[in-house]
Design a protein around this motif. Structure first.
Motif, PDB file in Angstrom:
ATOM      1  N   GLY A 247      63.557  57.468  68.056  1.00 12.15           N
ATOM      2  CA  GLY A 247      64.588  57.570  67.024  1.00 12.15           C
ATOM      3  C   GLY A 247      65.830  56.767  67.351  1.00 12.15           C
ATOM      4  O   GLY A 247      66.409  56.113  66.473  1.00 12.15           O
ATOM      5  N   ILE A 248      66.246  56.795  68.624  1.00  9.44           N
ATOM      6  CA  ILE A 248      67.437  56.031  69.023  1.00  9.44           C
ATOM      7  C   ILE A 248      67.195  54.535  68.856  1.00  9.44           C
ATOM      8  O   ILE A 248      68.087  53.796  68.398  1.00  9.44           O
ATOM      9  CB  ILE A 248      67.817  56.374  70.476  1.00  9.44           C
ATOM     10  N   VAL A 249      65.990  54.075  69.194  1.00  3.51           N
ATOM     11  CA  VAL A 249      65.661  52.658  68.984  1.00  3.51           C
ATOM     12  C   VAL A 249      65.726  52.319  67.495  1.00  3.51           C
ATOM     13  O   VAL A 249      66.225  51.253  67.108  1.00  3.51           O
ATOM     14  CB  VAL A 249      64.266  52.338  69.566  1.00  3.51           C
ATOM     15  N   ASN A 250      65.237  53.220  66.656  1.00  2.00           N
ATOM     16  CA  ASN A 250      65.353  53.008  65.207  1.00  2.00           C
ATOM     17  C   ASN A 250      66.816  52.864  64.793  1.00  2.00           C
ATOM     18  O   ASN A 250      67.181  51.959  64.035  1.00  2.00           O
ATOM     19  CB  ASN A 250      64.730  54.174  64.443  1.00  2.00           C
ATOM     20  N   GLY A 251      67.650  53.783  65.273  1.00  2.00           N
ATOM     21  CA  GLY A 251      69.063  53.750  64.905  1.00  2.00           C
ATOM     22  C   GLY A 251      69.774  52.512  65.417  1.00  2.00           C
ATOM     23  O   GLY A 251      70.566  51.888  64.697  1.00  2.00           O
ATOM     24  N   LEU A 252      69.503  52.134  66.674  1.00  2.00           N
ATOM     25  CA  LEU A 252      70.133  50.936  67.231  1.00  2.00           C
ATOM     26  C   LEU A 252      69.649  49.679  66.526  1.00  2.00           C
ATOM     27  O   LEU A 252      70.428  48.745  66.270  1.00  2.00           O
ATOM     28  CB  LEU A 252      69.827  50.846  68.730  1.00  2.00           C
ATOM     29  N   GLY A 253      68.353  49.640  66.201  1.00  2.00           N
ATOM     30  CA  GLY A 253      67.833  48.484  65.471  1.00  2.00           C
ATOM     31  C   GLY A 253      68.484  48.337  64.113  1.00  2.00           C
ATOM     32  O   GLY A 253      68.806  47.224  63.669  1.00  2.00           O
ATOM     33  N   LEU A 254      68.696  49.468  63.450  1.00  2.00           N
ATOM     34  CA  LEU A 254      69.320  49.434  62.124  1.00  2.00           C
ATOM     35  C   LEU A 254      70.771  48.994  62.193  1.00  2.00           C
ATOM     36  O   LEU A 254      71.227  48.164  61.397  1.00  2.00           O
ATOM     37  CB  LEU A 254      69.217  50.820  61.479  1.00  2.00           C
ATOM     38  N   THR A 255      71.509  49.527  63.171  1.00  2.00           N
ATOM     39  CA  THR A 255      72.952  49.263  63.218  1.00  2.00           C
ATOM     40  C   THR A 255      73.303  47.974  63.942  1.00  2.00           C
ATOM     41  O   THR A 255      74.167  47.220  63.493  1.00  2.00           O
ATOM     42  CB  THR A 255      73.665  50.448  63.896  1.00  2.00           C
ATOM     43  N   LYS A 256      72.636  47.680  65.056  1.00  2.00           N
ATOM     44  CA  LYS A 256      72.975  46.493  65.846  1.00  2.00           C
ATOM     45  C   LYS A 256      72.400  45.216  65.256  1.00  2.00           C
ATOM     46  O   LYS A 256      73.029  44.149  65.310  1.00  2.00           O
ATOM     47  CB  LYS A 256      72.492  46.663  67.285  1.00  2.00           C
ATOM     48  N   LEU A 257      71.190  45.305  64.710  1.00  2.00           N
ATOM     49  CA  LEU A 257      70.584  44.122  64.096  1.00  2.00           C
ATOM     50  C   LEU A 257      71.062  43.916  62.661  1.00  2.00           C
ATOM     51  O   LEU A 257      70.738  42.895  62.045  1.00  2.00           O
ATOM     52  CB  LEU A 257      69.055  44.245  64.113  1.00  2.00           C
ATOM     53  N   ARG A 258      71.790  44.902  62.147  1.00  2.00           N
ATOM     54  CA  ARG A 258      72.329  44.834  60.781  1.00  2.00           C
ATOM     55  C   ARG A 258      71.237  44.539  59.752  1.00  2.00           C
ATOM     56  O   ARG A 258      71.380  43.667  58.880  1.00  2.00           O
ATOM     57  CB  ARG A 258      73.441  43.780  60.690  1.00  2.00           C
ATOM     58  N   LEU A 259      70.134  45.255  59.876  1.00  2.00           N
ATOM     59  CA  LEU A 259      69.045  45.092  58.923  1.00  2.00           C
ATOM     60  C   LEU A 259      69.477  45.628  57.560  1.00  2.00           C
ATOM     61  O   LEU A 259      70.255  46.580  57.474  1.00  2.00           O
ATOM     62  CB  LEU A 259      67.798  45.824  59.419  1.00  2.00           C
ATOM     63  N   PRO A 260      68.962  45.028  56.481  1.00  2.00           N
ATOM     64  CA  PRO A 260      69.448  45.416  55.148  1.00  2.00           C
ATOM     65  C   PRO A 260      69.078  46.830  54.739  1.00  2.00           C
ATOM     66  O   PRO A 260      69.750  47.429  53.900  1.00  2.00           O
ATOM     67  CB  PRO A 260      68.791  44.387  54.214  1.00  2.00           C
TER      68      PRO A 260
END
Length: 345
Positions: free
Chosen positions: A121-134
């Protein structure tokens, strides 16, 4: 000189029916659905449905899906979605089985699904916020495949059975309310139901009585306004996705205990049932709206629906069709509710 006339414009009566009905459906709809499901189930299978054995089985069956739905609910509150919860469940479940087979102490075995789920879940959250995915759809869709692949890698693609007693107790144990006798099998409730109720209560208290819980609702309502008001949106989103993953791991632990095994194809399509339970329970796909009680009721609706269809020997494919129709109907009601809110504004 002509006298000017004032044209009286009547308010639009469009959606007037929705304005009157939707608030009632909004408040009591899911409870009415549960009541209707119980009545229909009893009418179709009066000799089986209300037996204590069947009721206990319903609660045992909904336990792991309700935990998945609870995690999905936290994500949907932020106007997000997590498509990886089914694969996270499988990865956590196989971690339990692999560690058990390797002879790891049972406290580590029990803790492992929480750790694995939280990390996913943390990887999901970091991927969403740090990679700025749409949209979180992209990150969690990728994680769905990553977690499923890791599940097959650590298991070799084969089931593993034989789990420690504490794991089996959580997933398949019973609490005896009355002792069995020669004339009565006794009354018992699954331990997983008590675990489920405690978890739901804890999440309810977290959302209602903590600052972070209020921030989650605020982000779903308007993320830009939440940022302006000083809420650390990115940190809160990472926390939410971490909690969602941890609850998916917990769900995998209960399912492993119930089946006394881990199997790599566990949780296939289970994210759809979890999302269905959240939406049926009254949460909005647009974020910022919903309750823990509604999620429990939504999971119960799914469980009742599957139970009566199984009792009537309805093929699983038709069950999928019916649940799909229910999802579309409930989402349409959500759209009507938003229109009614706009009309009242």
């Amino acid at each position: 000189m002509a006298t000017p006339t004032t044209e009286i414009v009547e308010p639009k009566r469009e959606d007037s029916l929705a304005v009157r009905i939707i608030p009632f459906v909004d408040r009591y709809g899911v409870l009415l659905i549960v009541l209707a499901m119980v009545l229909v189930s009893f009418a179709l299978e009066p000799e089986v449905f209300l037996t204590w054995r069947n009721i206990s089985n319903i609660f045992r069956q909904i336990a792991f899906n309700a935990l998945l739905a609870l995690g999905e609910f936290l994500v949907i509150l932020t106007a997000g979605i997590d498509l990886s919860v089914g694969s996270t469940l499988a990865l956590a479940m196989m971690t339990v089985a692999v560690l058990s087979k390797a002879g790891a102490p049972w406290p580590l075995v029990v803790a492992s699904p929480f750790i694995v789920g939280a990390l996913v879940g943390i990887v999901n959250g970091l991927g969403l916020t740090k990679l700025r995915l749409p949209h979180p759809f992209i990150m969690t869709l990728g994680m769905l495949n990553i977690a499923r692949g890791l599940t097959n890698l650590i298991s070799g693609g084969v089931p593993i059975s034989g789990l420690p007693t504490p794991v089996r107790f959580l997933g398949a144990g019973d609490f005896n309310i009355t002792s069995p006798t020669e004339t009565s099998p006794g009354i018992s409730l699954p331990i997983s139901l008590f675990v489920l109720l405690v978890t739901f209560l804890a999440v309810h208290l977290f959302l209602q009585y903590t600052r972070t819980g209020r921030h989650i609702y605020a982000i779903g309502g308007n993320p830009q306004a939440a940022r302006v008001s000083g809420i650390n949106v990115n940190r809160t989103l990472v926390l939410v996705y971490g909690l969602c993953g941890m609850l998916a791991g917990f769900s995998g632990l209960l399912l492993a205990g119930r089946t006394n095994s881990g199997f790599p194809n566990a949780g296939l399509g289970q994210e759809l049932d979890a999302i269905s339970a959240v939406i049926i329970g009254g949460a909005s796909f647009f974020g910022g709206r919903g309750s823990v009680l509604g999620v429990f009721a939504g999971a119960l609706v799914i469980g009742l629906m599957r139970n009566i269809l199984n009792l009537r020997d309805v093929p699983v494919f038709w069950q999928q069709v019916l649940i799909g129709v229910v999802i579309i109907t409930v989402v349409y009601l959500d759209v009507l509710r938003r229109r009614a809110g706009s009309a009242n504004a």
